[in-house]
Scaffold this active site. Structure first.
Site, PDB file in Angstrom:
ATOM      1  N   ASN A 208      -5.697  -6.168   0.361  1.00 52.72           N
ATOM      2  CA  ASN A 208      -6.181  -5.255  -0.359  1.00 52.72           C
ATOM      3  C   ASN A 208      -5.448  -4.736  -1.516  1.00 52.72           C
ATOM      4  O   ASN A 208      -4.271  -5.118  -1.705  1.00 52.72           O
ATOM      5  CB  ASN A 208      -6.552  -3.946   0.473  1.00 52.72           C
ATOM      6  CG  ASN A 208      -5.313  -3.694   1.270  1.00 52.72           C
ATOM      7  OD1 ASN A 208      -4.245  -2.967   0.621  1.00 52.72           O
ATOM      8  ND2 ASN A 208      -5.104  -3.524   2.607  1.00 52.72           N
ATOM      9  N   ASP A 277      -8.149  -4.789   8.481  1.00 57.83           N
ATOM     10  CA  ASP A 277      -8.556  -4.485   9.993  1.00 57.83           C
ATOM     11  C   ASP A 277      -9.200  -5.930  10.820  1.00 57.83           C
ATOM     12  O   ASP A 277      -9.092  -5.937  11.920  1.00 57.83           O
ATOM     13  CB  ASP A 277     -10.198  -3.859   9.695  1.00 57.83           C
ATOM     14  CG  ASP A 277      -9.757  -2.437   9.235  1.00 57.83           C
ATOM     15  OD1 ASP A 277      -8.958  -1.974   9.949  1.00 57.83           O
ATOM     16  OD2 ASP A 277     -10.516  -2.034   8.427  1.00 57.83           O
ATOM     17  N   LYS A 287      -3.458 -26.639   3.234  1.00 61.06           N
ATOM     18  CA  LYS A 287      -4.346 -26.107   2.306  1.00 61.06           C
ATOM     19  C   LYS A 287      -5.953 -26.660   2.272  1.00 61.06           C
ATOM     20  O   LYS A 287      -6.139 -27.827   2.278  1.00 61.06           O
ATOM     21  CB  LYS A 287      -3.872 -26.432   0.889  1.00 61.06           C
ATOM     22  CG  LYS A 287      -4.484 -25.873  -0.347  1.00 61.06           C
ATOM     23  CD  LYS A 287      -4.038 -26.278  -1.637  1.00 61.06           C
ATOM     24  CE  LYS A 287      -4.799 -25.917  -2.660  1.00 61.06           C
ATOM     25  NZ  LYS A 287      -4.500 -26.223  -4.082  1.00 61.06           N
ATOM     26  N   PHE A 321      -3.692   8.278   7.418  1.00 61.91           N
ATOM     27  CA  PHE A 321      -4.439   8.453   5.835  1.00 61.91           C
ATOM     28  C   PHE A 321      -5.638   7.629   6.095  1.00 61.91           C
ATOM     29  O   PHE A 321      -5.969   6.805   6.876  1.00 61.91           O
ATOM     30  CB  PHE A 321      -3.560   7.629   5.018  1.00 61.91           C
ATOM     31  CG  PHE A 321      -2.471   8.270   4.424  1.00 61.91           C
ATOM     32  CD1 PHE A 321      -1.564   8.623   5.134  1.00 61.91           C
ATOM     33  CD2 PHE A 321      -2.653   8.655   2.939  1.00 61.91           C
ATOM     34  CE1 PHE A 321      -0.387   9.359   4.549  1.00 61.91           C
ATOM     35  CE2 PHE A 321      -1.532   9.447   2.484  1.00 61.91           C
ATOM     36  CZ  PHE A 321      -0.543   9.868   3.252  1.00 61.91           C
ATOM     37  N   LYS A 335     -11.570   9.527  12.217  1.00 58.02           N
ATOM     38  CA  LYS A 335     -10.406   8.722  12.645  1.00 58.02           C
ATOM     39  C   LYS A 335      -9.476   9.898  13.350  1.00 58.02           C
ATOM     40  O   LYS A 335      -8.566   9.307  14.154  1.00 58.02           O
ATOM     41  CB  LYS A 335      -9.956   8.148  11.264  1.00 58.02           C
ATOM     42  CG  LYS A 335     -10.897   6.986  10.849  1.00 58.02           C
ATOM     43  CD  LYS A 335     -10.384   6.534   9.346  1.00 58.02           C
ATOM     44  CE  LYS A 335     -11.233   5.450   8.855  1.00 58.02           C
ATOM     45  NZ  LYS A 335     -11.164   5.250   7.803  1.00 58.02           N
ATOM     46  N   LYS A 339      -8.126   8.680  16.768  1.00 63.54           N
ATOM     47  CA  LYS A 339      -6.794   8.103  17.010  1.00 63.54           C
ATOM     48  C   LYS A 339      -5.741   9.190  17.364  1.00 63.54           C
ATOM     49  O   LYS A 339      -4.565   9.021  17.366  1.00 63.54           O
ATOM     50  CB  LYS A 339      -6.188   7.566  15.700  1.00 63.54           C
ATOM     51  CG  LYS A 339      -7.292   6.609  15.036  1.00 63.54           C
ATOM     52  CD  LYS A 339      -6.610   5.993  13.853  1.00 63.54           C
ATOM     53  CE  LYS A 339      -7.817   4.906  13.208  1.00 63.54           C
ATOM     54  NZ  LYS A 339      -7.373   3.676  12.631  1.00 63.54           N
TER      55      LYS A 339
HETATM   56  O1  PMT Z   1      -0.207   1.993  -1.462  1.00 60.59           O
HETATM   57  P1  PMT Z   1      -0.844   2.931  -2.833  1.00 60.59           P
HETATM   58  O2  PMT Z   1      -1.437   1.841  -3.649  1.00 60.59           O
HETATM   59  O3  PMT Z   1      -0.248   4.082  -3.008  1.00 60.59           O
HETATM   60  O4  PMT Z   1      -2.426   3.672  -2.045  1.00 60.59           O
HETATM   61  C1  PMT Z   1      -2.212   4.494  -1.032  1.00 60.59           C
HETATM   62  C2  PMT Z   1      -3.368   4.315  -0.019  1.00 60.59           C
HETATM   63  C3  PMT Z   1      -4.721   4.677  -0.688  1.00 60.59           C
HETATM   64  C4  PMT Z   1      -3.293   2.998   0.714  1.00 60.59           C
HETATM   65  C5  PMT Z   1      -3.057   5.206   1.210  1.00 60.59           C
HETATM   66  O5  PMT Z   1      -3.078   6.473   0.544  1.00 60.59           O
HETATM   67  C6  PMT Z   1      -4.007   5.198   2.206  1.00 60.59           C
HETATM   68  O6  PMT Z   1      -5.188   5.982   2.221  1.00 60.59           O
HETATM   69  N1  PMT Z   1      -4.017   4.408   3.392  1.00 60.59           N
HETATM   70  C7  PMT Z   1      -4.799   4.333   4.543  1.00 60.59           C
HETATM   71  C8  PMT Z   1      -6.008   3.309   4.037  1.00 60.59           C
HETATM   72  C9  PMT Z   1      -7.040   3.210   5.043  1.00 60.59           C
HETATM   73  O7  PMT Z   1      -8.344   3.748   4.737  1.00 60.59           O
HETATM   74  O8  PMT Z   1      -6.928   3.034   6.111  1.00 60.59           O
HETATM   75  P2  PMT Z   1      -7.971   2.767   7.393  1.00 60.59           P
HETATM   76  O9  PMT Z   1      -8.975   3.979   7.315  1.00 60.59           O
HETATM   77  O10 PMT Z   1      -8.214   1.388   7.703  1.00 60.59           O
HETATM   78  O11 PMT Z   1      -6.808   3.497   8.660  1.00 60.59           O
HETATM   79  C10 PMT Z   1      -6.893   4.799   9.038  1.00 60.59           C
HETATM   80  C11 PMT Z   1      -5.538   4.966   9.418  1.00 60.59           C
HETATM   81  O12 PMT Z   1      -5.324   4.021  10.662  1.00 60.59           O
HETATM   82  C12 PMT Z   1      -4.211   4.514   8.464  1.00 60.59           C
HETATM   83  O13 PMT Z   1      -3.398   5.624   8.546  1.00 60.59           O
HETATM   84  C13 PMT Z   1      -3.955   3.285   8.745  1.00 60.59           C
HETATM   85  O14 PMT Z   1      -2.395   2.913   8.368  1.00 60.59           O
HETATM   86  C14 PMT Z   1      -4.061   3.159  10.401  1.00 60.59           C
HETATM   87  N2  PMT Z   1      -4.417   1.651  10.717  1.00 60.59           N
HETATM   88  C15 PMT Z   1      -5.643   1.184  10.251  1.00 60.59           C
HETATM   89  C16 PMT Z   1      -5.896   0.051  11.027  1.00 60.59           C
HETATM   90  C17 PMT Z   1      -4.931  -0.770  11.786  1.00 60.59           C
HETATM   91  N3  PMT Z   1      -5.374  -2.020  12.412  1.00 60.59           N
HETATM   92  N4  PMT Z   1      -4.075  -0.007  12.115  1.00 60.59           N
HETATM   93  C18 PMT Z   1      -3.742   1.101  11.767  1.00 60.59           C
HETATM   94  O15 PMT Z   1      -2.570   1.773  12.174  1.00 60.59           O
END
Ligand code: PMT
Length: 401
Positions: A208, A277, A287, A321, A335, A339
Site C-alpha cells: 500500500n 489484511d 517469476k 490508527f 475498530k 480491538k
Molecule cells: O505511513 P504514512 O504515509 O505516514 O501514512 C500513515 C497512515 C495513513 C498509514 C497511518 O496514519 C494509518 O492510518 N495507519 C492505519 C491504516 C489502516 O487503515 O489500518 P487498518 O484499518 O487496516 O487497521 C486498523 C489498525 O489495526 C491499525 O492500527 C493497524 O496497524 C492494525 N492492524 C491492521 C491489520 C492487521 N492485520 N494487523 C494490525 O495490527
C-alpha cells in the site's frame, strides 16, 4: 515547537559562522526568542547586522557598552535564557570556559548562567585531537555542559577529518531535544510504521502507499520526550530517529512476530502501520510468466496483530490508527471496540493533506467512552505530540486511580 523559549546563541570566530546564521533561522522559525552574542573574531566572518535582522533582537558584542548593558545586560540574559547554544565554539572559547576565564561578553555571560549550555565545537582536526583540547572538552562534559560532536569531512583549512560544525538541522534537533520536557521518561513505547509487503513471486508483491512518516514521527517525538522506543517498520526510505531501537520487517507475519516478541515488556503500543489484511495463499517460487489473459491470485487473511494484542492486554495502553475513505467515524469506532483499544486515530484520507505519504494529517481521536476530538490539519509531528499527550493523560489517570 520552541514557542516561549529564550535561547542565547553564542557565536565565536571560525569559517562555520555562516552556518550559525542558518541555525538562527531554524530557531526563530520554531518560535524561539533568540539573543545573539558574538565575539570580536566572529564579527570578522559575518556582520552582527545579519544576526540582528534574522533574530529581531539587538546583537550583543561588547562587555563594556553602556547602551547594550542598559538595554539587556549580560546578567539579565544569563538569567532569562532557557538554553545557551555555543555554535561554532572554537578551541579558544572552550578553553576559556573550561578554565573559568571571563574576559569578554560571551564568556562572562556563559559563566553567569545557570541555564543548560550546548557546546558545538568546530575547528581544525589536529586542534580537535589535541589532548589539551580533549581534556578541556571532557572537563566541561563532566561538569554538565552538553557537547554535540563535530562532523567528519573536508574542512575549510584543507584537512579532512573530524572538526566540522554539524549541519544546522542536526544542531536544531539537539536544541529541541534539550528543551523538551521528559514527560515520558521511564515509559516503554512500541510503535509500528510503514507498509507491509506480501510477496507474489521473487519480483512482485502486494502493498500500500504508506510511507512510514506518521509512525516515524510518533517514534521520534516519544523518544525526544524521554520514552524508550522500539520502532517496528515495514519497508520505507526514512531515516531512523536517533536513540530509537529499530526493527525492520517486510511482511505482516514478520511484523506480528516482532510485535509479540516485545509486547509483554511495553507500557504503550501505537500501531500506525498499514498492515496488509491478506497475503498470498502460496508464494510462487519462480517469476510468474505472462501466459493466460487473466490471472487470479488466491489470498488468505493475515492475522490481525492489534486485535491479538487487544485480547492479551494487561497493563498496556493500546492505540490504533484507521485510514478510511467513507464512514470515517463509524468504521474507526468499530475498530476501537473490536480491538479493545484505549484510543484510535481516525485519518480522513479523502482530503488533501491527510493520510498516506504526506507530511500533514487530518485526524480525529476516538475514545472508548464515545468522545471524539477533531484536530485541525497539522504536521504528523504535531499529531504525534497530541497523541502522546493523550497517552500521558491515561498514564496519569492510572497512577491516581
Ligand atoms: O505511513 P504514512 O504515509 O505516514 O501514512 C500513515 C497512515 C495513513 C498509514 C497511518 O496514519 C494509518 O492510518 N495507519 C492505519 C491504516 C489502516 O487503515 O489500518 P487498518 O484499518 O487496516 O487497521 C486498523 C489498525 O489495526 C491499525 O492500527 C493497524 O496497524 C492494525 N492492524 C491492521 C491489520 C492487521 N492485520 N494487523 C494490525 O495490527
Amino acid at each position: 515547537m520552541l514557542q516561549g523559549k529564550t535561547i542565547v546563541l553564542g557565536v565565536s570566530g571560525g569559517i562555520a559562522v555562516y552556518k550559525a546564521v542558518e541555525l538562527l533561522r531554524l530557531l526563530t522559525k520554531a518560535g524561539a526568542d533568540v539573543h545573539v552574542i558574538m565575539t570580536n573574531n566572529a564579527q570578522e566572518f559575518v556582520t552582527p547586522l545579519t544576526f540582528q535582522t534574522l533574530s529581531g533582537n539587538r546583537v550583543n558584542t561588547e562587555l563594556f557598552n553602556l547602551y547594550q548593558e542598559q538595554e539587556i545586560g549580560h546578567i539579565s540574559l544569563a538569567d532569562r535564557a532557557d538554553l545557551f547554544v555555543l555554535a561554532p565554539a572554537t578551541a579558544n572559547l572552550i578553553g576559556k570556559i573550561a578554565h573559568g576565564l571571563a574576559d569578554d561578553l560571551l564568556t562572562t555571560t556563559v559563566m553567569a548562567t545557570k541555564a543548560p549550555v550546548l557546546i558545538v565545537p568546530a575547528m581544525n582536526t589536529n586542534m580537535y585531537e589535541n589532548p589539551i583540547y580533549q581534556r578541556n572538552e571532557k572537563y566541561l562534559a563532566e561538569h554538565g555542559y552538553h557537547i554535540l560532536d563535530p562532523a567528519d569531512g573536508a574542512l575549510a583549512c584543507g584537512w579532512n577529518g573530524k572538526g566540522k560544525l554539524p549541519a544546522p538541522e542536526s544542531i536544531f534537533s539537539t536544541v529541541d531535544a534539550l528543551l523538551t520536557p521528559k514527560d515520558l521518561y521511564g515509559c516503554r513505547v512500541l510503535v509500528t510504521a510503514g507498509p507491509t509487503r506480501e510477496e507474489i513471486d521473487p519480483v512482485r508483491y502486494l502493498s500500500n502507499y504508506s510511507s512510514g512518516k506518521m509512525g516515524f514521527a510518533v517514534a521520534e517525538v516519544a523518544q525526544k520526550r524521554g520514552a524508550e522506543v522500539v520502532l517496528i517498520a515495514g519497508p520505507t526510505s526514512l531515516n531512523v530517529p536517533a536513540g530509537v531501537r529499530f526493527v525492520p520487517v517486510t511482511s505482516a507475519a514478520q511484523m506480528g512476530t516482532a510485535v509479540l516478541e516485545y509486547y509483554a515488556d511495553m507500557d504503550v503500543v501505537i500501531k500506525a502501520a498499514a498492515v496488509a489484511d491478506y497475503r498470498l495463499t502460496a508464494r510462487a517460487e519462480q517469476k510468474l510468466k505472462k501466459t493466460a489473459d487473466q490471472m487470479t491470485l488466491e489470498l488468505e487473511k493475515n492475522p490481525d496483530i492489534l486485535a491479538e494484542l487487544g485480547e492479551d492486554k494487561e497493563k498496556q495502553i493500546l492505540v490504533g490508527f484507521a485510514a478510511e475513505t467513507e464512514n470515517l467515524l463509524a468504521h474507526a469506532a468499530a475498530k476501537l471496540r473490536k480491538k479493545n483499544l484505549d484510543l484510535i486515530v481516525a485519518n480522513d484520507i479523502t482530503h488533501e493533506g491527510g493520510g498516506f505519504d504526506v507530511d500533514t494529517n487530518i485526524v480525529r481521536f476516538l475514545h472508548p467512552d464515545g468522545r471524539v476530538e477533531k484536530l485541525e490539519k497539522m504536521s504528523k509531528h504535531q499529531v504525534a505530540e497530541q497523541l502522546l499527550n493523550r497517552v500521558n493523560d491515561f498514564r496519569n489517570a492510572v497512577k491516581t486511580d
